[in-house]
Design a protein around this motif. Structure first.
Motif, PDB file in Angstrom:
ATOM      1  N   UNK A   8       0.898  -1.075   0.124  1.00  0.00           N
ATOM      2  CA  UNK A   8       0.055   0.108  -0.016  1.00  0.00           C
ATOM      3  C   UNK A   8       0.725   1.151  -0.014  1.00  0.00           C
ATOM      4  N   UNK A   9       0.925   2.015  -1.154  1.00  0.00           N
ATOM      5  CA  UNK A   9       1.601   3.299  -0.975  1.00  0.00           C
ATOM      6  C   UNK A   9       1.203   4.188   0.174  1.00  0.00           C
ATOM      7  N   UNK A  10      -0.054   4.250   0.520  1.00  0.00           N
ATOM      8  CA  UNK A  10      -0.554   5.047   1.044  1.00  0.00           C
ATOM      9  C   UNK A  10      -0.145   4.713   2.642  1.00  0.00           C
ATOM     10  N   UNK A  11       0.071   3.547   3.059  1.00  0.00           N
ATOM     11  CA  UNK A  11       0.484   3.055   4.375  1.00  0.00           C
ATOM     12  C   UNK A  11       2.063   3.156   4.301  1.00  0.00           C
ATOM     13  N   UNK A  12       2.580   2.883   3.044  1.00  0.00           N
ATOM     14  CA  UNK A  12       4.058   3.214   3.258  1.00  0.00           C
ATOM     15  C   UNK A  12       4.674   4.713   3.346  1.00  0.00           C
TER      16      UNK A  12
END
Length: 141
Positions: A8-12
């Protein structure tokens, strides 16, 4: 065995952000600043004459919180209210002492920026380009 969740780019991005936010908070602490106080002082310097309402809106805090933080800044000699009489709209500005503190904080941020660039060289240009695109398009959604 549990399946690993997809990337997940958001979580990263949030994870990376939190790591560097903590580093900034730790670096500002010896100056007597938190990340929020640094931002508030920067808004006051960037917009001399700013009102408490506008300061609160930009900082995403309540007007009451802005008042109490600015009162602490004033007591420390970092900020002054150019109007300073009841009933008048406040016009806040950073004092010379506040300017010196912001200059020290800028050195702290520059050191962190250099460390970030060394640790994450591939992200530096991508972040710069993304921020420039967001500012041009004024879209922060």
């Amino acid at each position: 065995m549990p399946q690993e969740p997809p990337f997940s780019p958001t979580v990263a991005l949030l994870t990376l952000s939190r790591t560097w936010d903590a580093a900034l908070a730790d670096a500002l602490k010896p100056l007597g600043l938190s990340t929020r106080k640094y931002g508030l002082l920067g808004h006051i310097r960037g917009t001399p004459g700013i009102s408490f309402s506008e300061l609160a809106r930009r900082s995403r805090i309540t007007v009451q919180s802005a008042h109490s933080t600015v009162a602490a800044f004033a007591a420390a000699g970092l900020v002054e209210d150019a109007t300073a009489h009841a009933g008048a709209a406040s016009r806040l500005r950073v004092t010379d002492a506040g300017e010196r503190l912001l200059a020290e904080a800028a050195e702290v941020v520059a050191a962190l920026d250099a460390r970030f660039a060394a640790v994450h060289p591939g992200l530096l240009d991508a972040l710069r380009a993304e921020m420039e695109a967001m500012v041009r398009g004024a879209t922060f959604s």
